[in-house]
Write a protein that holds these residues in place. Structure first.
Motif, PDB file in Angstrom:
ATOM      1  N   GLU A 100      35.706  59.333 -18.457  1.00 28.09           N
ATOM      2  CA  GLU A 100      35.678  58.231 -17.489  1.00 28.09           C
ATOM      3  C   GLU A 100      37.127  57.874 -17.196  1.00 28.09           C
ATOM      4  N   TRP A 101      37.651  58.412 -16.118  1.00 27.63           N
ATOM      5  CA  TRP A 101      39.085  58.300 -15.823  1.00 27.63           C
ATOM      6  C   TRP A 101      39.531  56.861 -15.563  1.00 27.63           C
ATOM      7  N   THR A 102      38.618  55.997 -15.111  1.00 23.98           N
ATOM      8  CA  THR A 102      39.014  54.626 -14.790  1.00 23.98           C
ATOM      9  C   THR A 102      39.375  53.819 -16.039  1.00 23.98           C
ATOM     10  N   LEU A 133      41.146  55.038 -18.600  1.00 18.72           N
ATOM     11  CA  LEU A 133      42.379  55.548 -19.200  1.00 18.72           C
ATOM     12  C   LEU A 133      43.543  54.626 -18.909  1.00 18.72           C
ATOM     13  N   LYS A 134      44.348  54.348 -19.925  1.00 13.22           N
ATOM     14  CA  LYS A 134      45.541  53.513 -19.724  1.00 13.22           C
ATOM     15  C   LYS A 134      46.556  54.206 -18.833  1.00 13.22           C
ATOM     16  N   SER A 135      46.663  55.504 -18.961  1.00  8.96           N
ATOM     17  CA  SER A 135      47.683  56.257 -18.219  1.00  8.96           C
ATOM     18  C   SER A 135      47.082  57.031 -17.041  1.00  8.96           C
ATOM     19  N   LYS A 136      46.049  56.478 -16.421  1.00 14.59           N
ATOM     20  CA  LYS A 136      45.394  57.172 -15.299  1.00 14.59           C
ATOM     21  C   LYS A 136      46.330  57.399 -14.112  1.00 14.59           C
ATOM     22  N   SER A 137      47.341  56.537 -13.941  1.00 21.34           N
ATOM     23  CA  SER A 137      48.261  56.702 -12.820  1.00 21.34           C
ATOM     24  C   SER A 137      49.085  57.980 -12.945  1.00 21.34           C
ATOM     25  N   LYS A 138      49.211  58.505 -14.155  1.00 18.71           N
ATOM     26  CA  LYS A 138      49.970  59.736 -14.360  1.00 18.71           C
ATOM     27  C   LYS A 138      49.228  60.967 -13.842  1.00 18.71           C
ATOM     28  N   LEU A 139      47.944  60.827 -13.570  1.00 22.39           N
ATOM     29  CA  LEU A 139      47.135  61.955 -13.099  1.00 22.39           C
ATOM     30  C   LEU A 139      47.381  62.264 -11.617  1.00 22.39           C
ATOM     31  N   PHE A 140      47.826  61.282 -10.854  1.00 22.22           N
ATOM     32  CA  PHE A 140      47.936  61.457  -9.409  1.00 22.22           C
ATOM     33  C   PHE A 140      49.372  61.493  -8.940  1.00 22.22           C
TER      34      PHE A 140
END
Length: 141
Positions: free
Chosen positions: A130-132, A134-141
């Motif tokens: 569940e990507w939402t 993740l604390k560091s989800k901004s690093k994915l994009f």
């Protein structure tokens, strides 16, 4: 004291996003080849994903493979979660690769895709994430 106004920003992606974590001791090019061979994808190597690690105060580079058929088709990104000086997503240290799928309409079944990837002999495990959360989800994009 006066009343406080609270404004919330809610991020609503225009696309449906599926994130799968893949554990395997193989190299990135071998996982890319296996996804091409077993699932009929056509991943190609693209420019590395560069992220500034705030804690280390240095850039990290993660390999990226990309696959899409045409403009309205889903976009598949295979990202390495490891590099020589750390992890892309710190809270997923047991994951070697991330398969990020962006699609305009939800047409892909994460369950079916997970089962197909698990059938690859040198894939140890596949996890829907569940990507939402993740604390560091901004690093994915």
């Amino acid at each position: 004291m006066g009343n406080k106004n609270v404004h919330k920003l809610i991020f609503q992606p225009e696309q449906t996003i599926i994130l799968l974590g893949i554990s395997s001791h193989e190299n990135d090019y071998r996982i890319s080849w296996a996804l091409n061979e077993y699932l009929g994808f056509h991943f190609t190597k693209t420019e590395n994903h560069k992220v500034l690690n705030q804690r280390l105060k240095e850039f990290q580079e993660f390999s990226v493979y990309l696959y899409t058929e045409k403009e309205d088709s889903p976009i598949y990104r295979l990202l390495s979660n490891r590099c020589e000086n750390g992890f892309l997503v710190e809270e997923l240290k047991n994951i070697d690769f991330l398969l990020l799928i962006e699609e305009k309409e939800a047409t892909i079944s994460a369950v079916d895709l997970t089962a197909k990837i698990k059938s690859i002999p040198f894939v140890a495990a596949v996890f829907p994430i569940e990507w939402t959360t993740l604390k560091s989800k901004s690093k994915l994009f």
